[in-house]
Design an enzyme around this catalytic site. Sequence first.
Site, PDB file in Angstrom:
ATOM      1  N   ALA A   1       1.287   4.410   3.449  1.00 19.95           N
ATOM      2  CA  ALA A   1       0.628   3.718   4.557  1.00 19.95           C
ATOM      3  C   ALA A   1       1.624   3.256   5.623  1.00 19.95           C
ATOM      4  O   ALA A   1       1.300   2.438   6.468  1.00 19.95           O
ATOM      5  CB  ALA A   1      -0.157   2.528   4.020  1.00 19.95           C
ATOM      6  N   GLY A   2       2.856   3.772   5.559  1.00 26.33           N
ATOM      7  CA  GLY A   2       3.847   3.414   6.582  1.00 26.33           C
ATOM      8  C   GLY A   2       4.441   2.026   6.383  1.00 26.33           C
ATOM      9  O   GLY A   2       4.964   1.436   7.320  1.00 26.33           O
TER      10      GLY A   2
ATOM     11  N   PRO B   1       0.831  -1.204   0.000  1.00 26.79           N
ATOM     12  CA  PRO B   1       0.000   0.000   0.000  1.00 26.79           C
ATOM     13  C   PRO B   1       0.872   1.263   0.000  1.00 26.79           C
ATOM     14  O   PRO B   1       1.901   1.302   0.677  1.00 26.79           O
ATOM     15  CB  PRO B   1      -0.803  -0.098   1.299  1.00 26.79           C
ATOM     16  CG  PRO B   1      -0.642  -1.494   1.787  1.00 26.79           C
ATOM     17  CD  PRO B   1       0.597  -2.059   1.164  1.00 26.79           C
TER      18      PRO B   1
ATOM     19  N   ALA C   1      11.014   0.132  -0.777  1.00 24.17           N
ATOM     20  CA  ALA C   1      10.998  -1.215  -1.375  1.00 24.17           C
ATOM     21  C   ALA C   1      11.163  -1.122  -2.891  1.00 24.17           C
ATOM     22  O   ALA C   1      11.886  -1.922  -3.487  1.00 24.17           O
ATOM     23  CB  ALA C   1       9.704  -1.935  -1.009  1.00 24.17           C
TER      24      ALA C   1
ATOM     25  N   ASP D   1      13.824   2.674   7.008  1.00 23.71           N
ATOM     26  CA  ASP D   1      13.060   1.936   5.982  1.00 23.71           C
ATOM     27  C   ASP D   1      13.995   1.246   4.992  1.00 23.71           C
ATOM     28  O   ASP D   1      13.881   0.042   4.750  1.00 23.71           O
ATOM     29  CB  ASP D   1      12.144   2.887   5.193  1.00 23.71           C
ATOM     30  CG  ASP D   1      10.912   3.285   5.972  1.00 23.71           C
ATOM     31  OD1 ASP D   1      10.900   3.100   7.204  1.00 23.71           O
ATOM     32  OD2 ASP D   1       9.952   3.789   5.356  1.00 23.71           O
TER      33      ASP D   1
ATOM     34  N   GLY E   1       6.696   1.336   3.825  1.00 20.62           N
ATOM     35  CA  GLY E   1       7.977   1.414   3.125  1.00 20.62           C
ATOM     36  C   GLY E   1       7.884   1.185   1.625  1.00 20.62           C
ATOM     37  O   GLY E   1       8.840   0.709   1.004  1.00 20.62           O
ATOM     38  N   SER E   2       6.749   1.556   1.036  1.00 14.30           N
ATOM     39  CA  SER E   2       6.556   1.316  -0.396  1.00 14.30           C
ATOM     40  C   SER E   2       7.683   1.941  -1.249  1.00 14.30           C
ATOM     41  O   SER E   2       8.248   1.279  -2.123  1.00 14.30           O
ATOM     42  CB  SER E   2       5.175   1.859  -0.767  1.00 14.30           C
ATOM     43  OG  SER E   2       5.121   2.232  -2.084  1.00 14.30           O
TER      44      SER E   2
HETATM   45  O1  PMV Z   1       7.925   5.668   6.110  1.00 15.33           O
HETATM   46  P1  PMV Z   1       7.125   5.536   7.340  1.00 15.33           P
HETATM   47  O2  PMV Z   1       5.801   6.198   7.291  1.00 15.33           O
HETATM   48  O3  PMV Z   1       7.109   4.147   7.867  1.00 15.33           O
HETATM   49  O4  PMV Z   1       7.858   6.389   8.489  1.00 15.33           O
HETATM   50  C1  PMV Z   1       9.169   6.167   8.808  1.00 15.33           C
HETATM   51  C2  PMV Z   1       9.354   6.354  10.257  1.00 15.33           C
HETATM   52  C3  PMV Z   1       9.609   7.767  10.778  1.00 15.33           C
HETATM   53  O5  PMV Z   1      10.305   7.562  11.989  1.00 15.33           O
HETATM   54  C4  PMV Z   1       8.317   8.493  11.049  1.00 15.33           C
HETATM   55  C5  PMV Z   1      10.469   8.603   9.831  1.00 15.33           C
HETATM   56  C6  PMV Z   1      11.897   8.127   9.709  1.00 15.33           C
HETATM   57  O6  PMV Z   1      12.565   8.602   8.773  1.00 15.33           O
HETATM   58  O7  PMV Z   1      12.386   7.333  10.513  1.00 15.33           O
END
Ligand code: PMV
Length: 319
Positions: A104-105, A101, A111, A152, A107-108
């Site tokens: 949506a957090g 997704p 990846a 990520d 890591g699209s």
């Molecule tokens: O990419 P996301 O939405 O999983 O966010 C990464 C995590 C954060 O700590 C919010 C940002 C970061 O760069 O670490």
Amino acid sequence: MPSVSATAPAKIILLGEHAVVYGQPAIALPVSDVRARAAITANPLGKPEEIEIISKRVHLRTFLSDLTPDHALPRLFDRFRLECGIPKLPAMAITISSDIPIAAGMGSGAAVSVALLKALGLFVGVTFSISQLASMAFESEKAYHGNPSGIDNTVIAYESPIFFKRDEPVNFFSILSEFTLVIANSGIPAKTIETVSAVRKRYEENPQVIAALHEQIGKLVEKARQYLEYGALTKLGETCNQNHSLLQELGVSTPLLDELVTAARLAGAYGAKLTGGGGGGNIIALVDENKVSTVEQALLEAGAVQVFSTRIRKISQNV
Ligand code: PMV
């Protein structure tokens, strides 16, 4: 006509998001069942650097040279040429696809970058170490996120659970007991760059309060690592709940994310929290295998637009 392809997994942050940007540790896990793919076909009739990129999902069909230099892809390619010492790449067509997704957090973006770098390496016949892949993928993360911690691209390149601290060598740990993570999408797209800059603003207005929240999150992450190593899932669930409360205090949760988290807990999850940047996107619930369908159902009833589960396997690092 030579053709190569490669994939990379999605990821979730188990604990520590946002605080990790400020030097606190965080734990991230790969989600190997959900992946991004890059396939590259040579174009023997094309000129060097004639690189076509197609991604149906984001309605992109372009030549690399038509993208602005601050776009993630040209930045990634610049770094790739430098790393492998090939100033002009042969003509090629790249097709990108992904089940991850977007916004949506999970890591699209990272990846896609890692899958693309792996495929490019195969295409030009250069083998990269995992740390090189992670470091190259960081270039595109900067374009997406502004000031990313690097978590990520690292977890996705290594495809292994990581204990991550900014600018420090990556750390691995053991997981003694298997568990399931139910991942529920709120359906609200979340831009990490926006929540990260909102936290920055709050930090600048009130450095002591926000730094104290970050430190508390960091302590939870240290504890969570031990709970993972000892198989203490109930305790691990509690630390997830506490981490969610601190993320609420940081101002990155939303009423819907809070409702989803509460629904998962009431349905029997060990614990639940938002994952990633917040402001929308996904929540995760730490769940025993026999509760998975009850928790998934409760999350759908509470407003999740999509739920799926991933099993986190035992892993031994011989530490
Ligand atoms: O990419 P996301 O939405 O999983 O966010 C990464 C995590 C954060 O700590 C919010 C940002 C970061 O760069 O670490």
